[in-house]
Design an enzyme around this catalytic site. Sequence first.
Site, PDB file in Angstrom:
ATOM      1  N   GLY A  99       0.819  -1.203   0.000  1.00 48.90           N
ATOM      2  CA  GLY A  99       0.000   0.000   0.000  1.00 48.90           C
ATOM      3  C   GLY A  99       0.850   1.248   0.000  1.00 48.90           C
ATOM      4  CD  GLU A 100       3.145   4.492  -3.686  1.00 50.51           C
ATOM      5  OE1 GLU A 100       3.800   5.437  -4.121  1.00 50.51           O
ATOM      6  OE2 GLU A 100       2.926   3.439  -4.333  1.00 50.51           O
ATOM      7  N   GLY A 101       0.413   5.138   1.130  1.00 51.87           N
ATOM      8  CA  GLY A 101      -0.422   6.159   1.773  1.00 51.87           C
ATOM      9  C   GLY A 101       0.193   7.532   1.622  1.00 51.87           C
ATOM     10  CE  LYS A 102      -3.231  11.509   4.659  1.00 49.27           C
ATOM     11  NZ  LYS A 102      -3.957  10.254   4.904  1.00 49.27           N
ATOM     12  CB  VAL A 106       3.019  -0.612   3.806  1.00 51.01           C
ATOM     13  CG1 VAL A 106       3.105  -1.931   4.550  1.00 51.01           C
ATOM     14  CG2 VAL A 106       2.806   0.537   4.780  1.00 51.01           C
ATOM     15  CG  LEU A 182       1.668  -9.827   7.209  1.00 48.82           C
ATOM     16  CD1 LEU A 182       1.470  -8.577   6.363  1.00 48.82           C
ATOM     17  CD2 LEU A 182       1.904 -11.033   6.315  1.00 48.82           C
ATOM     18  CB  ILE A 183      -1.528  -7.310  11.429  1.00 45.62           C
ATOM     19  CG1 ILE A 183      -0.531  -6.812  12.488  1.00 45.62           C
ATOM     20  CG2 ILE A 183      -2.879  -7.640  12.060  1.00 45.62           C
ATOM     21  CD1 ILE A 183      -0.245  -7.804  13.581  1.00 45.62           C
ATOM     22  CG  ASP A 219      -4.031   9.628  12.089  1.00 44.53           C
ATOM     23  OD1 ASP A 219      -5.137  10.180  11.972  1.00 44.53           O
ATOM     24  OD2 ASP A 219      -3.407   9.160  11.118  1.00 44.53           O
ATOM     25  CG  ASN A 224      -4.399   4.758  11.258  1.00 46.36           C
ATOM     26  OD1 ASN A 224      -4.023   4.222  10.209  1.00 46.36           O
ATOM     27  ND2 ASN A 224      -4.298   6.057  11.479  1.00 46.36           N
TER      28      ASN A 224
END
Length: 292
Positions: A99-102, A106, A182-183, A219, A224
């Site tokens: 994933g690519e967040g702001k 990851v 890793l969850i 946050d 999250n």
Amino acid sequence: MDLASLYSKMSKQKWKVLDGIFAHMWDYEFVPSELIAKRANMSPEKVEAILKALSDERLVVNKQLAYFGSTFTFIGLSLYSLWRLVKRNHVSMLGKLMGEGKESVVYNCYSEKYGEAVIKFHRVGYPSFKKVREKRDYGTLHFTVLTVRSARNEYKALRRLYGFVSVPRPHAWEGNAILMELIDAKELFRVRLTNPEDVLEIIIDEVRKMYSRGVVHGDLSQYNILVSEEGIWFIDFPQCVLLEEGEGEGESEKEDEAEELLRRDVENILNYFKRAYGIEKDINTVLEYIKK
Ligand code: ATP
Ligand code: MN
Ligand code: MN
Ligand code: MN
């Protein structure tokens, strides 16, 4: 950001040059090539040639000031941090992009020591209020330093909480990268809970345990918190406030900030459960319970 293929194009000398930038980035936004040369034990001409190649690959940005200086790009810093994880035998193989967040990228990875794991590469975006304040407190901070500090803050929080609160196990921290467990679970907002009352209660109890260890997430939201049949996990701590032992009842600026963040965290969660499941709880009662 294809880290694996960038990694394979690196040479020993390029790693040494990046290592030189990392060693001095705390003191210089653009690290003088002369200092890099000294540390890498290469001639300044050779170092500058390598820096130009690294800049073509978008791993560094060079600038001619009163001297020739260099700084990491986000990709450059991430690649270098990955190298440090590999060198210390924490990571054996990089997996796919998860994933690519702001604020992060990851990746899945495999570690001979820890098995399947994830690497979170931090990136600090535009300056927020908090960062402006940090600037005032610590002088001029540039992107790389802020990013490494955000990774460090997350690592410290996970270290402090793991074993007491349900968070991924932190394995290692290098540069802007955190290696963690890793969850296998989904974000709360993607799940339709069959027992929302129970889950909300568990969340509040966990936030209470966090608070008792001096951590306010900062946050907290349905994005999250990860949930599965096995349980719930809290993730994404770079912005958290860490109070020292004994702090939390005084009146320092940090404590005020923690109180404010805690209220906002709880508000977010209660609003979500109200909206999604029609559950209503009084925020002041919940806050009182958490701080008790
Ligand atoms: P945002 O941009 O939403 O603030 P972020 O970039 O700060 O997020 P995280 O929320 O920590 O970073 O991680 C981004 C996503 O990566 C998460 O929403 C989650 O899907 C996944 N993720 C992060 N850590 C883990 C983990 N330990 N195990 C499994 N998935 C994870
Ligand atoms: Mn966020
Ligand atoms: Mn997040
Ligand atoms: Mn985040």
